[in-house]
Design an enzyme around this catalytic site. Structure first.
Site, PDB file in Angstrom:
ATOM      1  N   ARG A  37     -21.914 -11.811 -11.675  1.00 25.12           N
ATOM      2  CA  ARG A  37     -22.458 -12.057 -10.338  1.00 25.12           C
ATOM      3  C   ARG A  37     -22.633 -13.534 -10.012  1.00 25.12           C
ATOM      4  NH1 ARG A  37     -26.482  -8.769  -9.179  1.00 25.12           N
ATOM      5  NH2 ARG A  37     -28.255  -9.999  -8.479  1.00 25.12           N
ATOM      6  N   LEU A  90     -27.563 -10.682  -2.963  1.00 26.38           N
ATOM      7  CA  LEU A  90     -26.751 -10.071  -4.007  1.00 26.38           C
ATOM      8  C   LEU A  90     -27.573  -8.903  -4.540  1.00 26.38           C
ATOM      9  CD1 LEU A  90     -25.195 -12.956  -6.133  1.00 26.38           C
ATOM     10  CD2 LEU A  90     -23.987 -10.931  -5.351  1.00 26.38           C
ATOM     11  N   SER A  91     -27.125  -7.693  -4.282  1.00 29.88           N
ATOM     12  CA  SER A  91     -27.899  -6.524  -4.687  1.00 29.88           C
ATOM     13  C   SER A  91     -28.132  -6.518  -6.193  1.00 29.88           C
ATOM     14  CB  SER A  91     -27.176  -5.241  -4.276  1.00 29.88           C
ATOM     15  OG  SER A  91     -27.071  -5.146  -2.878  1.00 29.88           O
ATOM     16  N   ALA A  92     -29.190  -5.843  -6.617  1.00 29.16           N
ATOM     17  CA  ALA A  92     -29.504  -5.733  -8.040  1.00 29.16           C
ATOM     18  C   ALA A  92     -28.311  -5.187  -8.804  1.00 29.16           C
ATOM     19  CB  ALA A  92     -30.712  -4.824  -8.228  1.00 29.16           C
ATOM     20  N   GLN A  93     -28.070  -5.726  -9.980  1.00 26.92           N
ATOM     21  CA  GLN A  93     -26.896  -5.322 -10.746  1.00 26.92           C
ATOM     22  C   GLN A  93     -26.897  -3.829 -11.038  1.00 26.92           C
ATOM     23  OE1 GLN A  93     -25.027  -8.052 -13.493  1.00 26.92           O
ATOM     24  NE2 GLN A  93     -25.259  -6.582 -15.158  1.00 26.92           N
TER      25      GLN A  93
END
Length: 385
Positions: A37, A90-93
């Site tokens: 990411r 950036l959405s949570a992994q």
């Protein structure tokens, strides 16, 4: 930890220990390893300091910047703040992995990714689907340009378009459609843009995501709730609207009565919160905990409100105003949820048709059902604070 490879590995191990790498999609761990990411994160991230979002610049605070990306598998990294509020992340992994697993993506699928953001979701999809198989759409030109550069730098052949993913879809039909922003209603144009048997994965109501399969005749789509998480709202929908104070105003309450329920579960039990969201999709609920217990504030963004106040050592009070009795609606939804056996979000599903859409429990044909948000409804979400 401030070493990027070490932080990447640490987050991957954390997900492994929790069982967050899906067994049916082993490609996802390989894709995340190949395309971490941080390759798609802007040089400036934003952190909530308890009062406001403050910048965390990679060139000034490298450790802090890395921490925003890799501290927690369930935490999103805010990448854009507008007028003091986060407008892109950036959405949570763990959430990204869960949603892509729900997409059931195979090599060669043609994919439409809605809400490009930093481009990481499109990158992972392209790693799986292959070159020239992914089209990603972003309404913000600046975000689209930055994502396009990151995708090219990663060697990925992804079409990145500037458009509104809710109202202005690219031409053609896709095998898979995935949205990374929350909608109150699933646009039927998404169903029309997906092939029969295709898959649509999207956050719904900023509280969870659903995976819908398009019917063989293309006239509907239906599927199950897949997981819980909170997402950025669709920018093309109206904003959050009036807050509680604006709806409440200064008029006296229309009714008052004792509060006999302990509201602890309303604050802590996500199963109940989701059920309340399904039963009353336009009602916004805020809870707070103090020495007297848990209290709640409800409003519908229009003219109705309720205050449920806890009291130490005895019943609390309920005050309501406006044309609706929101506390009574909540009580009815709570009681129905209990009578149904306290179902979890994973027991619910959704069906989308040209003439409307509804949420159902256990079975789309025979189970209880509730209408999804009406088309004119403003974006709402359950919140706790």
């Amino acid at each position: 930890m401030t070493d990027l490879p070490e932080c990447r590995d640490g987050l991957a191990r954390s997900m492994e220990q929790r069982g967050a790498w899906p067994e049916r999609s082993p490609w996802l761990r390989a894709a995340v390893t190949a395309l971490p990411r941080d390759l798609f994160a802007p040089a400036r991230l934003w952190r909530w300091d308890g009062r406001a979002y403050v910048p965390v610049d990679r060139g000034v605070d490298s450790a802090g910047w890395i921490g925003e990306l890799y501290r927690d598998q369930d935490a999103a990294a805010v990448t854009q703040v507008t007028a003091g509020l986060p407008t892109c992340s950036l959405s949570a992994q763990a959430v990204v992995v869960d949603m892509l697993d729900s997409l059931l993506l195979e090599p060669g699928h043609r994919v439409l990714d809605l809400g490009t953001g930093a481009g990481w979701n499109a990158a992972l999809a392209a790693w799986r689907a292959g070159p020239k198989r992914v089209t990603t759409v972003e309404v913000d030109p600046a975000l689209a340009e930055a994502a396009r550069a990151s995708l090219q730098a990663a060697g990925l052949d992804v079409a990145c378009e500037v458009a509104n993913g809710t109202t202005g879809l690219p031409g053609g039909r896709f095998d898979r459609i995935i949205a990374t922003y929350a909608v109150e209603r699933i646009p039927f144009a998404w169903v029309e843009s997906c092939v029969p048997g295709g898959r649509i994965v999207t956050p719904w109501g900023r509280l969870g995501h659903v995976a819908l399969t398009v019917a063989d005749d293309g006239a509907s789509a239906s599927g199950w709730v897949q997981g819980l998480a909170q997402f950025m709202p669709d920018r093309s929908e109206p904003g959050a609207g009036p807050d509680f104070a604006q709806v409440r105003g200064d008029a006296p309450a229309d009714t008052a009565r004792p509060l006999h329920r302990d509201l602890t579960a309303l604050r802590a039990d996500w199963n109940l919160r989701f059920a309340a969201r399904v039963a009353a999709p336009d009602v916004r609920i805020t809870t707070a905990l103090d020495e007297d217990g848990t209290s709640a504030w409800l409003h519908d963004g229009a003219a109705s409100w309720a205050v449920l106040s806890a009291a130490a050592g005895g019943p609390g009070t309920v005050h309501q105003g406006g044309p609706r009795r929101l506390a009574d609606e909540l009580e009815n939804a709570w009681q129905q949820w209990e009578q149904l056996g306290g179902p979890t979000p994973y027991d619910y599903g959704m069906t989308v048709r040209p003439d409307g859409q509804f949420v159902w429990l256990n079975d789309p044909d025979t189970g209880p059902r509730w209408p999804a948000a009406p088309e004119h409804q403003q974006a709402r979400a359950l919140q706790s604070g």
